[in-house]
Design a protein around this motif. Structure first.
Motif, short mmCIF file in Angstrom:
data_model
loop_
_atom_site.label_atom_id
_atom_site.label_comp_id
_atom_site.label_asym_id
_atom_site.label_seq_id
_atom_site.Cartn_x
_atom_site.Cartn_y
_atom_site.Cartn_z
N HIS A 27 123.82 48.85 51.71
CA HIS A 27 124.98 48.19 51.13
C HIS A 27 126.22 48.79 51.79
O HIS A 27 126.43 50.01 51.71
N SER B 150 125.45 43.23 51.91
CA SER B 150 124.15 43.79 51.54
C SER B 150 123.11 43.21 52.50
O SER B 150 123.42 42.31 53.29
N GLU C 190 121.43 54.55 51.02
CA GLU C 190 121.43 53.12 50.67
C GLU C 190 122.84 52.54 50.58
O GLU C 190 123.04 51.34 50.81
N MET D 173 116.78 48.98 37.72
CA MET D 173 117.57 49.54 38.82
C MET D 173 119.02 49.70 38.38
O MET D 173 119.59 48.79 37.79
N THR E 210 123.92 47.06 42.88
CA THR E 210 122.64 47.51 42.33
C THR E 210 121.86 48.27 43.38
O THR E 210 121.64 47.77 44.49
N VAL E 211 121.47 49.50 43.04
CA VAL E 211 120.75 50.34 44.00
C VAL E 211 119.33 50.60 43.51
O VAL E 211 119.05 50.55 42.31
N THR E 212 118.44 50.87 44.46
CA THR E 212 117.05 51.11 44.10
C THR E 212 116.71 52.60 44.13
O THR E 212 115.71 53.02 43.54
N SER E 213 117.54 53.38 44.82
CA SER E 213 117.31 54.82 44.90
C SER E 213 118.66 55.51 45.11
O SER E 213 119.71 54.88 45.02
N LYS F 269 119.54 48.03 56.42
CA LYS F 269 119.05 47.94 55.04
C LYS F 269 119.93 48.75 54.09
O LYS F 269 119.45 49.50 53.23
N THR G 116 123.11 49.99 38.29
CA THR G 116 124.23 49.27 38.91
C THR G 116 125.46 50.17 38.92
O THR G 116 125.82 50.75 37.90
N LYS H 47 117.60 58.14 54.33
CA LYS H 47 117.39 56.97 53.48
C LYS H 47 118.61 56.70 52.57
O LYS H 47 118.47 56.45 51.37
#
Length: 235
Positions: free
Chosen positions: A185, A204, A154, A1, A228-231, A183, A3, A152
């Protein structure tokens, strides 16, 4: 993932950046630099329409920072006439010494009667990141949050200098709860002045990861965060 490095500068809204401060920003080598709502406000005009006459001076100061800082600058806010000739509170978005775009504040405070609500998008893609912007009271605008949820988003950048009604502890609880609920940041940067407290923070879904200390509410604070992001990241 991936950063993302995000620098925030809790800044006195009436003071320019010195050359040393600009050098410190550049050395952090962050992807983004966040500056608070109402910065820069050097001329302290007595109305938004009078302040709008200094638009170019404000933007030139941001471009000066961009000469050495290579990331994306979310450059606080200033008053300006938009393309529809409406007076708005706008956040300039700068990269590589270019004024790329504006975000216009949509949720006006009780003292902003001279302004029109902004009509720009709240979601941007820059620096490889898809993110949302909120200015001041926008944090309480449910329609914007619904848009973020639908798309979506983030990472949310909150440029703030509003006079909050919450205590320091209540502020932490509010942002921790909002981040968990949505959900997302949430990176909040605050402006300070004689009557505005700075409570910059990073929340977060797991809680408040970083915050300005209670003894630093009236001080300038520079901090670089790793998020740190997931998408929503495209590099």
């Amino acid at each position: 993932m991936p950063t993302i490095k995000i620098s925030i500068y809790q800044k006195n809204i009436h003071k320019r950046f010195t050359k040393d401060e600009i050098g410190k920003i550049a050395l952090a080598r962050a992807n983004f630099l966040l500056l608070p709502e109402s910065f820069p406000f050097f001329f302290q005009a007595d109305s938004p329409s009078a302040a709008a006459k200094h638009e170019k001076e404000y933007q030139d100061h941001l471009l000066e920072i961009s000469e050495t800082f290579k990331g994306v600058i979310l450059g606080g806010t200033h008053y300006r006439k938009n393309e529809e000739d409406k007076l708005v509170s706008a956040s300039p978005i700068v990269q590589s010494v270019v004024l790329v775009d504006f975000y216009e504040k949509k949720t006006l405070g009780p003292e902003e009667t001279e302004l029109s609500p902004g009509q720009t998008e709240s979601i941007f893609i820059m620096g490889g990141l898809r993110f949302g912007i909120l200015v001041g009271e926008d944090i309480n605008n449910q329609s914007i949050w619904d848009h973020f949820e639908k798309d979506k988003i983030e990472v949310i950048f909150h440029l703030s200098s509003e006079q909050g009604v919450r205590s320091y502890e209540e502020d932490l609880e509010f942002f921790a709860g909002l981040s968990k609920k949505t959900k997302t940041h949430i990176i909040r940067v605050c402006g300070v002045s004689e009557n505005k407290k700075g409570r910059s923070l990073y929340a977060s879904p797991s809680g408040v990861n970083w915050k300005v200390g209670k003894m630093e509410e009236d001080k300038e604070v520079f901090k670089t965060l790793s998020v740190t992001v997931t998408s929503n990241f495209f590099l």
